[in-house]
Design an enzyme around this catalytic site. Structure first.
Site, short mmCIF file in Angstrom:
data_model
loop_
_atom_site.label_atom_id
_atom_site.label_comp_id
_atom_site.label_asym_id
_atom_site.label_seq_id
_atom_site.Cartn_x
_atom_site.Cartn_y
_atom_site.Cartn_z
N SER A 107 0.85 -1.19 0.00
CA SER A 107 0.00 0.00 0.00
C SER A 107 0.88 1.23 0.00
O SER A 107 1.95 1.25 0.63
CB SER A 107 -0.88 -0.02 1.25
N LYS A 112 0.90 -3.37 4.82
CA LYS A 112 0.04 -4.15 3.93
C LYS A 112 0.80 -5.02 2.93
O LYS A 112 1.82 -4.63 2.39
CB LYS A 112 -0.88 -3.21 3.15
#
Ligand code: ARG
Length: 469
Positions: free
Chosen positions: A281, A287
């Site tokens: 991300s 992420k």
């Protein structure tokens, strides 16, 4: 410029509206039929010579010209953009006429673009099906390798995405393996109907020249010749079948993708995708997103759309050929490209996936997934199943209250639900026994899964690699 003139000029005095020409032209996408078009034309040229429509010298000139076009297309990258063309058929013909002059103008005798395009598309699809069958095989190999490398590992099996009963990871892999076997069967079955020659049907009524269609079929590797010229130039059910088979491949890949996405969440945590097929991300540093699998899941939609689109295009068409049918190609090409890419990405994902043995094991022995085992145990002690189900349901509530699994309950606790329960219950509730009990054909017992793995390996080794004629 003679090259760019369209094929139907005689009847016309006016020019095409430029906007309409762009709208009408299919060369932007049907250039993918180029090799098939040349191949079909070479065979057709031979048939014209056999029929006595052209002499041997003319046939040689035309064939030499067509082969030159093929060679030139490979050596110059912008070959297809050098001259404007309405479609691939007019492109090849104008190239031929540029090389072979008036002799080249004889090639289209007794032929129409209507039987020509149907022939090209069938030739193209035949190879596309072989390609997809090979890609399917690669994905199957990846599934089987993953299964074999982790033969002993159990994961939860789900219904309603609620933990249901434990299964072997290999059993899960082989479930998808089975789906892909049927996908191959469907494509192979479709190929049988694709592999019929329409050439010689001309525009719609058949050809007036003595074209030996059987010879043409042999020359081009078709199984047989179409029996009705109207049907041959105007149906595209073979495209619909292909798109339908592709749609089912995508249903299967999409479900596999969904499982992998779910199992890779931190909540499940059985799998971790390789960095090679995940993204991060731009905002949240922690992420790791399974974009590869999400795209596979997402792209199912466009393949279903291709199928739906073509069905709708075809449904109201009067016999025989109508230009609406030019819409078939983009659907077929798009679905081929999509399925081809999705299979390749899925194979890469599977070949590089990391399995978290600890998380898998913890999950496989949690969630009261051996409750059915306890009911079966009571059945073996003489209690009717419906009553056993009720007893175990109460035991589960008790376990939830204490925060332990069924086999975490003391014997005294368990006996409070049924005096028939004895010490051997713990063995019956073990993960090992739970799996082993599913010992009938098709079940997840290790001995059955071992057999299934042997069957699958055997299938991959003995089924010939799809042939590419
Ligand atoms: N580009 C056309 C197609 O894809 C080729 C056939 C055209 N035939 C015709 N009579 N206009 O369908």
């Amino acid at each position: 410029m003679a090259d760019s003139k369209n094929l139907w000029g005689g009847r016309f005095t006016g020019e095409s509206d430029p906007g309409f020409a762009v709208f009408n032209n299919s060369f932007g996408f049907d250039r993918r039929l180029f090799e098939a078009d040349v191949q079909g034309s070479i065979a057709y040229c031979k048939a014209l010579a056999t029929a006595g429509v052209i002499d041997n010298e003319e046939a040689e000139t035309i064939q030499r010209g067509l082969l030159t076009i093929l060679t030139n297309s490979k050596s110059s990258p912008d070959y297809f953009d050098q001259i404007p063309a309405e479609d691939v058929h007019s492109f090849v013909e104008s190239r031929l006429i540029a090389l072979a002059g008036d002799t080249g103008r004889k090639l289209h005798t007794g032929r129409s673009r209507n039987d020509q395009v149907a022939t090209d598309l069938r030739l193209w699809l035949r190879k596309a099906i072989d390609d997809l069958n090979n890609r399917l095989r690669d994905t199957q190999t990846a599934l089987l390798d993953f299964a074999e490398a982790n033969k002993e590992v159990a994961i939860p099996g789900y219904t309603h995405l609620q933990p249901a009963q434990p299964v072997l990871l290999a059993h899960w892999c082989l479930a998808y393996f089975e789906m892909l076997i049927r996908d191959q069967d469907r494509l192979t079955e479709t190929r049988r109907r694709v592999n019929i020659l329409p050439l010689g049907s001309a525009a719609l009524a058949g050809t007036s020249f003595l074209i030996d269609r059987e010879m043409l079929a042999r020359e081009l590797g078709f199984e047989g010749v179409s029996r009705n010229s109207l049907d041959a130039v105007s149906d595209r059910d073979f495209c619909v079948e292909f798109l339908s088979a592709c749609s089912l491949v995508m249903v299967h890949l999409s479900r596999l993708a969904e499982d992998i996405i779910v199992y890779s969440t931190s909540e499940f945590g059985f799998f971790e995708l390789s960095d090679a097929v995940a993204t991060g991300s731009s905002l949240m540093p922690q992420k790791k997103n399974p974009d590869s699998m999400e795209l596979v899941r997402g792209k199912a939609g466009r393949v279903f759309g291709d199928l739906q689109g073509l069905l709708t295009t075809l449904k109201g068409l009067p016999l025989a050929y109508n230009k609406d049918m030019q819409e078939d190609k983009e659907a077929v090409f798009d679905s081929f490209d999509t399925v081809n890419a999705c299979l390749q990405v899925t194979t890469t994902v599977l070949n590089n996936i990391r399995l978290d043995l600890k998380r898998a094991h913890t999950a496989a022995i949690s969630g009261y997934m051996n409750a059915t085992e306890l009911a079966d145990y009571l059945v073996r002690k003489g209690i009717p199943f419906r009553e056993a189900h009720e007893i175990v349901g109460r035991a589960v509530v008790h376990g939830i209250k204490l925060g332990v699994e069924l086999d975490g309950l003391s014997l005294a606790d368990l006996q409070s639900f049924s005096p028939l329960i004895s010490e051997d219950v713990y063995q019956a509730l073990s993960l090992e026994q739970t799996l082993k009990a599913k010992s009938q054909a098709g079940g997840t017992a290790p001995e059955q899964v071992r057999k299934a793995i042997v069957f699958a390996r055997d299938k991959l080794n003995t089924d010939p690699q799809a042939e590419e004629p």
